[in-house]
Write a protein that holds these residues in place. Structure first.
Motif, PDB file in Angstrom:
ATOM      1  N   LYS A   6       0.828  -1.202   0.000  1.00  0.00           N
ATOM      2  CA  LYS A   6       0.000   0.000   0.000  1.00  0.00           C
ATOM      3  C   LYS A   6       0.864   1.255   0.000  1.00  0.00           C
ATOM      4  O   LYS A   6       0.602   2.209  -0.738  1.00  0.00           O
ATOM      5  N   ALA A  46      -7.172   3.180  -5.677  1.00  0.00           N
ATOM      6  CA  ALA A  46      -8.418   2.775  -5.019  1.00  0.00           C
ATOM      7  C   ALA A  46      -8.893   1.421  -5.517  1.00  0.00           C
ATOM      8  O   ALA A  46      -9.470   0.639  -4.755  1.00  0.00           O
ATOM      9  N   SER A  47      -8.650   1.113  -6.784  1.00  0.00           N
ATOM     10  CA  SER A  47      -9.071  -0.182  -7.323  1.00  0.00           C
ATOM     11  C   SER A  47      -8.280  -1.327  -6.692  1.00  0.00           C
ATOM     12  O   SER A  47      -8.767  -2.454  -6.588  1.00  0.00           O
ATOM     13  N   HIS A  49      -6.623  -1.038  -3.471  1.00  0.00           N
ATOM     14  CA  HIS A  49      -6.603  -1.048  -2.006  1.00  0.00           C
ATOM     15  C   HIS A  49      -7.889  -0.528  -1.352  1.00  0.00           C
ATOM     16  O   HIS A  49      -7.985  -0.517  -0.133  1.00  0.00           O
ATOM     17  N   GLY A  50      -8.847  -0.076  -2.138  1.00  0.00           N
ATOM     18  CA  GLY A  50     -10.104   0.366  -1.549  1.00  0.00           C
ATOM     19  C   GLY A  50     -10.138   1.861  -1.262  1.00  0.00           C
ATOM     20  O   GLY A  50      -9.175   2.598  -1.494  1.00  0.00           O
ATOM     21  N   PHE A  51     -11.281   2.295  -0.744  1.00  0.00           N
ATOM     22  CA  PHE A  51     -11.546   3.724  -0.580  1.00  0.00           C
ATOM     23  C   PHE A  51     -10.740   4.350   0.558  1.00  0.00           C
ATOM     24  O   PHE A  51     -10.117   5.414   0.386  1.00  0.00           O
ATOM     25  N   LYS A  52     -10.744   3.725   1.730  1.00  0.00           N
ATOM     26  CA  LYS A  52     -10.133   4.348   2.917  1.00  0.00           C
ATOM     27  C   LYS A  52      -8.634   4.622   2.753  1.00  0.00           C
ATOM     28  O   LYS A  52      -8.185   5.736   3.055  1.00  0.00           O
ATOM     29  N   THR A  54      -7.076   5.217   0.105  1.00  0.00           N
ATOM     30  CA  THR A  54      -6.920   6.238  -0.929  1.00  0.00           C
ATOM     31  C   THR A  54      -7.133   7.639  -0.361  1.00  0.00           C
ATOM     32  O   THR A  54      -6.624   8.624  -0.918  1.00  0.00           O
ATOM     33  N   SER A  89     -12.861   2.831  -6.119  1.00  0.00           N
ATOM     34  CA  SER A  89     -13.461   1.999  -5.070  1.00  0.00           C
ATOM     35  C   SER A  89     -14.585   1.141  -5.635  1.00  0.00           C
ATOM     36  O   SER A  89     -14.806   0.023  -5.167  1.00  0.00           O
ATOM     37  N   HIS A  92     -12.901  -1.719  -7.190  1.00  0.00           N
ATOM     38  CA  HIS A  92     -12.409  -2.577  -6.104  1.00  0.00           C
ATOM     39  C   HIS A  92     -13.516  -3.487  -5.590  1.00  0.00           C
ATOM     40  O   HIS A  92     -13.261  -4.639  -5.207  1.00  0.00           O
ATOM     41  N   ARG A  93     -14.763  -2.977  -5.589  1.00  0.00           N
ATOM     42  CA  ARG A  93     -15.909  -3.753  -5.102  1.00  0.00           C
ATOM     43  C   ARG A  93     -16.591  -4.554  -6.208  1.00  0.00           C
ATOM     44  O   ARG A  93     -17.673  -5.102  -6.010  1.00  0.00           O
TER      45      ARG A  93
END
Length: 317
Positions: A6, A46-47, A49-52, A54, A89, A92-93
């Motif tokens: 990350k 974000a794709s 590791h996700g939203f937070k 980022t 994100s 990512h989901r």
């Protein structure tokens, strides 16, 4: 190991973003294209590791953009960061391409609104006031040029007044214009990110064929409700008038997109060369007052009567 990944990705993609930002800020000729590229580092991070996580990258990018660039870069980073985070994100989901597009559109709308507020708070720039000044200057210049050319007169003055009214009316649909711009920003940024991620990460991300696009049928009802309310003599300065005007403008855009989608579907259904629907699209955009009304009617019929499904089912039987 995951935390180290990350940090490494964040540092690398933040550096890439700052490099892109410097190019956009100091090479004005690439601004129009660069605005679609700036969100890509945030989308990639974000794709993965996700939203937070980022959010941290976004805050670091905000700080570095002020240090290495100028105050003008702050609005660009806000817009690119928020829009990029929402698209990334969603990827990512594992949301669908169109769900990702919708989420990205909302993100860019939020980003643009925040940018407008920042411009007013930090630089004292009020968009509505600036538009008033620009309209007044434009009208005054037009009248002066007409008088110097000997074209002044009651008829000319009446035409200029009508033009001035149309320019002021445009202010009422600024919210829907923001939505339209956000739709375009989200689509192009997402499409470019898909291309890059497919190349460097060996993924198979893509939008479904445009001919398969189907918006919810509720858009038609929203459009007709706004149309009926628009026939009522509403107060031009009232809140209801502004809401109706913006809802009408936005639904017209969505219905037109649906109409173009049906044209591409029908061309494929009839085995017509792709150049034909593309030509129709280009001509319609070049001459909107002549052709977009027809495209809108096609979109309404397609949504209301499920023409694509009917044609597809009829082809099977």
């Amino acid at each position: 190991m995951n935390q180290s990944k990350k940090i490494t990705d964040g540092a690398l993609l933040t550096a890439v973003y700052i490099a892109l930002l410097l190019i956009v800020v100091f090479v004005p000729v690439v601004v129009s294209f660069g605005i679609f590229i700036l969100p890509i580092p945030f989308i990639l991070y974000a794709s993965r590791h996700g939203f937070k996580p980022t959010i941290i990258m976004f805050l670091v990018a905000l700080l570095l953009s002020l240090v290495f660039a100028t105050a003008v870069s702050l609005p660009l980073t806000v817009l690119a960061g928020i829009g990029g985070m929402t698209i990334g994100s969603a990827i990512h989901r594992n949301l669908t391409a169109y769900e990702t597009w919708a989420q990205g559109t909302v993100g860019f709308i939020i980003g643009i609104v925040i940018v407008v507020l920042l411009l007013q708070l930090l630089l004292g720039i009020n968009i509505y006031n600036e538009m008033d000044v620009a309209i007044e200057d434009s009208v005054t210049m037009t009248k002066t040029i007409m008088d110097q050319m000997g074209l002044g007169g009651p008829e000319t003055d009446e035409q200029i007044e009508q033009l001035e009214k149309q320019m002021y009316d445009f202010k009422d649909i600024i919210p829907s214009s923001i939505a339209a711009i956000s739709i375009l920003l989200a689509f192009l940024s997402q499409w470019l990110s898909y291309k890059l991620m497919n190349r460097i990460e060996n993924k198979r991300l893509a939008f479904p064929p445009f001919k398969q696009l189907n918006f919810p049928i509720a858009i038609i009802w929203i459009y007709f409700i706004a149309l009926i309310l628009g026939l009522i003599n509403l107060d031009p300065d009232g809140a209801i008038y502004l809401v109706v005007a913006n809802v009408m403008a936005l639904t017209i855009i969505l219905i037109a997109i649906q109409g173009f989608s049906f044209i591409f579907f029908y061309a494929d259904h009839k085995k017509v060369h792709k150049a034909v629907p593309i030509t129709i699209l280009v001509i319609s955009l070049l001459f909107p007052f002549l052709f977009l009304f027809i495209i809108r009617i096609i979109g309404i019929i397609d949504l209301g009567f499920s023409l694509k499904r009917r044609l597809a089912n009829g082809n099977k039987t």
